[in-house]
Design a protein around this motif. Sequence first.
Motif, PDB file in Angstrom:
ATOM      1  N   LEU A   1      -4.083  -7.815  -8.168  1.00 53.17           N
ATOM      2  CA  LEU A   1      -5.150  -7.621  -9.158  1.00 53.17           C
ATOM      3  C   LEU A   1      -6.121  -6.532  -8.716  1.00 53.17           C
ATOM      4  N   ARG A   2      -6.493  -6.543  -7.434  1.00 52.94           N
ATOM      5  CA  ARG A   2      -7.419  -5.518  -6.943  1.00 52.94           C
ATOM      6  C   ARG A   2      -6.795  -4.131  -7.027  1.00 52.94           C
ATOM      7  N   SER A   3      -5.486  -4.049  -6.789  1.00 59.20           N
ATOM      8  CA  SER A   3      -4.813  -2.747  -6.801  1.00 59.20           C
ATOM      9  C   SER A   3      -4.825  -2.109  -8.179  1.00 59.20           C
ATOM     10  N   MET A   4      -4.949  -2.919  -9.216  1.00 62.45           N
ATOM     11  CA  MET A   4      -4.957  -2.399 -10.580  1.00 62.45           C
ATOM     12  C   MET A   4      -6.249  -1.648 -10.890  1.00 62.45           C
ATOM     13  N   PHE A   5      -7.277  -1.906 -10.075  1.00 59.16           N
ATOM     14  CA  PHE A   5      -8.573  -1.274 -10.323  1.00 59.16           C
ATOM     15  C   PHE A   5      -9.003  -0.313  -9.232  1.00 59.16           C
ATOM     16  N   GLN A   6      -8.478  -0.520  -8.005  1.00 60.49           N
ATOM     17  CA  GLN A   6      -8.867   0.331  -6.889  1.00 60.49           C
ATOM     18  C   GLN A   6      -7.630   0.744  -6.110  1.00 60.49           C
ATOM     19  N   LYS A   7      -7.081   1.860  -6.455  1.00 62.72           N
ATOM     20  CA  LYS A   7      -5.842   2.312  -5.826  1.00 62.72           C
ATOM     21  C   LYS A   7      -6.021   2.475  -4.312  1.00 62.72           C
ATOM     22  N   ASN A   8      -5.174   1.753  -3.581  1.00 63.17           N
ATOM     23  CA  ASN A   8      -5.120   1.798  -2.109  1.00 63.17           C
ATOM     24  C   ASN A   8      -6.420   1.362  -1.440  1.00 63.17           C
ATOM     25  N   ARG A   9      -7.320   0.690  -2.169  1.00 57.86           N
ATOM     26  CA  ARG A   9      -8.500   0.115  -1.539  1.00 57.86           C
ATOM     27  C   ARG A   9      -8.660  -1.320  -2.033  1.00 57.86           C
ATOM     28  N   PHE A  10      -7.660  -2.127  -1.682  1.00 62.99           N
ATOM     29  CA  PHE A  10      -7.622  -3.486  -2.212  1.00 62.99           C
ATOM     30  C   PHE A  10      -7.434  -4.508  -1.115  1.00 62.99           C
TER      31      PHE A  10
ATOM     32  N   ARG B   1       0.837  -1.206   0.000  1.00 60.73           N
ATOM     33  CA  ARG B   1       0.000   0.000   0.000  1.00 60.73           C
ATOM     34  C   ARG B   1       0.874   1.259   0.000  1.00 60.73           C
ATOM     35  N   ALA B   2       1.942   1.245   0.769  1.00 64.86           N
ATOM     36  CA  ALA B   2       2.856   2.392   0.772  1.00 64.86           C
ATOM     37  C   ALA B   2       3.537   2.543  -0.583  1.00 64.86           C
ATOM     38  N   TYR B   3       3.895   1.424  -1.188  1.00 63.54           N
ATOM     39  CA  TYR B   3       4.532   1.423  -2.507  1.00 63.54           C
ATOM     40  C   TYR B   3       3.594   1.987  -3.568  1.00 63.54           C
ATOM     41  N   VAL B   4       2.326   1.593  -3.553  1.00 56.79           N
ATOM     42  CA  VAL B   4       1.349   2.075  -4.527  1.00 56.79           C
ATOM     43  C   VAL B   4       1.179   3.596  -4.431  1.00 56.79           C
ATOM     44  N   LEU B   5       1.307   4.130  -3.224  1.00 62.05           N
ATOM     45  CA  LEU B   5       1.172   5.570  -3.023  1.00 62.05           C
ATOM     46  C   LEU B   5       2.500   6.320  -3.199  1.00 62.05           C
ATOM     47  N   ASN B   6       3.514   5.588  -3.679  1.00 66.42           N
ATOM     48  CA  ASN B   6       4.816   6.182  -4.007  1.00 66.42           C
ATOM     49  C   ASN B   6       5.591   6.700  -2.802  1.00 66.42           C
ATOM     50  N   TYR B   7       5.336   6.116  -1.637  1.00 63.83           N
ATOM     51  CA  TYR B   7       6.175   6.444  -0.491  1.00 63.83           C
ATOM     52  C   TYR B   7       7.531   5.752  -0.628  1.00 63.83           C
ATOM     53  N   LYS B   8       8.552   6.380  -0.092  1.00 65.67           N
ATOM     54  CA  LYS B   8       9.910   5.852  -0.195  1.00 65.67           C
ATOM     55  C   LYS B   8      10.141   4.780   0.865  1.00 65.67           C
ATOM     56  N   ILE B   9      10.433   3.566   0.409  1.00 68.54           N
ATOM     57  CA  ILE B   9      10.700   2.436   1.302  1.00 68.54           C
ATOM     58  C   ILE B   9      12.189   2.126   1.253  1.00 68.54           C
ATOM     59  N   GLU B  10      12.820   2.136   2.393  1.00 73.92           N
ATOM     60  CA  GLU B  10      14.256   1.862   2.470  1.00 73.92           C
ATOM     61  C   GLU B  10      14.485   0.656   3.375  1.00 73.92           C
ATOM     62  N   GLU B  11      15.390  -0.220   2.968  1.00 76.04           N
ATOM     63  CA  GLU B  11      15.703  -1.403   3.771  1.00 76.04           C
ATOM     64  C   GLU B  11      17.024  -1.221   4.513  1.00 76.04           C
ATOM     65  N   ILE B  12      17.020  -1.617   5.771  1.00 78.78           N
ATOM     66  CA  ILE B  12      18.198  -1.595   6.619  1.00 78.78           C
ATOM     67  C   ILE B  12      18.546  -3.043   6.948  1.00 78.78           C
ATOM     68  N   SER B  13      19.744  -3.470   6.601  1.00 73.47           N
ATOM     69  CA  SER B  13      20.122  -4.861   6.830  1.00 73.47           C
ATOM     70  C   SER B  13      20.242  -5.164   8.327  1.00 73.47           C
ATOM     71  N   ILE B  14      19.570  -6.207   8.768  1.00 71.19           N
ATOM     72  CA  ILE B  14      19.633  -6.634  10.169  1.00 71.19           C
ATOM     73  C   ILE B  14      19.949  -8.125  10.238  1.00 71.19           C
ATOM     74  N   ILE B  15      20.275  -8.595  11.417  1.00 68.96           N
ATOM     75  CA  ILE B  15      20.402 -10.031  11.682  1.00 68.96           C
ATOM     76  C   ILE B  15      19.165 -10.462  12.446  1.00 68.96           C
ATOM     77  N   PHE B  16      18.458 -11.433  11.911  1.00 67.75           N
ATOM     78  CA  PHE B  16      17.231 -11.943  12.516  1.00 67.75           C
ATOM     79  C   PHE B  16      17.549 -13.243  13.248  1.00 67.75           C
ATOM     80  N   ARG B  17      17.183 -13.307  14.514  1.00 73.56           N
ATOM     81  CA  ARG B  17      17.435 -14.502  15.321  1.00 73.56           C
ATOM     82  C   ARG B  17      16.114 -15.145  15.727  1.00 73.56           C
ATOM     83  N   ASP B  18      15.998 -16.453  15.549  1.00 77.48           N
ATOM     84  CA  ASP B  18      14.778 -17.135  15.950  1.00 77.48           C
ATOM     85  C   ASP B  18      14.607 -17.053  17.457  1.00 77.48           C
TER      86      ASP B  18
END
Length: 242
Positions: free
Chosen positions: A233-242, A191-208
Amino acid sequence: MSDSLVIIPTYNEIENIEAILRAVFELKTDFHVLVVDDNSPDGTAAMVTKLQQEFPESLFMEVRKEKSGLGTAYIHGFKWAIAKQYEYIFEMDADFSHTPSDLLRLRTSCKNGADVSVGSRYKKGVNVVNWPLYRVLLSYGASFYVKMITGMRVHDPTAGFVCYKREVLEALDLDSVRFVGYAFQIEMKFRAYVLNYKIEEISIIFRDRVKGKSKMSSSIVSEAIFGVLSMKLRSMFQKNRF
């Protein structure tokens, strides 16, 4: 008042909750914490209540009537955070699979221009500790699948260690979010991606998790696999309401 709120959903986390809260409050940056507990029968909420006497200005709790899913717990917390006007709103697990000190890196990312910062297990290879091979393959494969279907260039779309700026959550129409399991994490990022918000990834170590029981189930996996295609598929017809 702090500008940063960490939301921690809990269900039967009595073995972890005190330690994770103390670890957050020991950080140099002032973080507040909201525990959203689904009426844990093991006494998790009672422990949080006890700790609130020690941290009355920074520890908050909302207790729901029953176990209703990870997604609805976060939505509950997001709405609470928006009402309280926090600027940076975090998702974090209670079981130390996410390192509390990495909250600082996620916050810095958002302060420096990201709208959503994601603690990523897969930005630089596979940074997962103590998971069996089948689970690593399932998670990594799901991430590749999500990228292929949605077009998001996010290496770890199922990640549950995230910082959102408040303006993003205010724009996402939280009442229309469909998924409640781990697919919730995919949907929020999409949803954030569809609205063109900037998504940045920070590398972490994940421990179970070392203590307590995993909440993973086959129904959660199925929701993630089969729900992504219908979401796209829903996002192609209803922006941010899928």
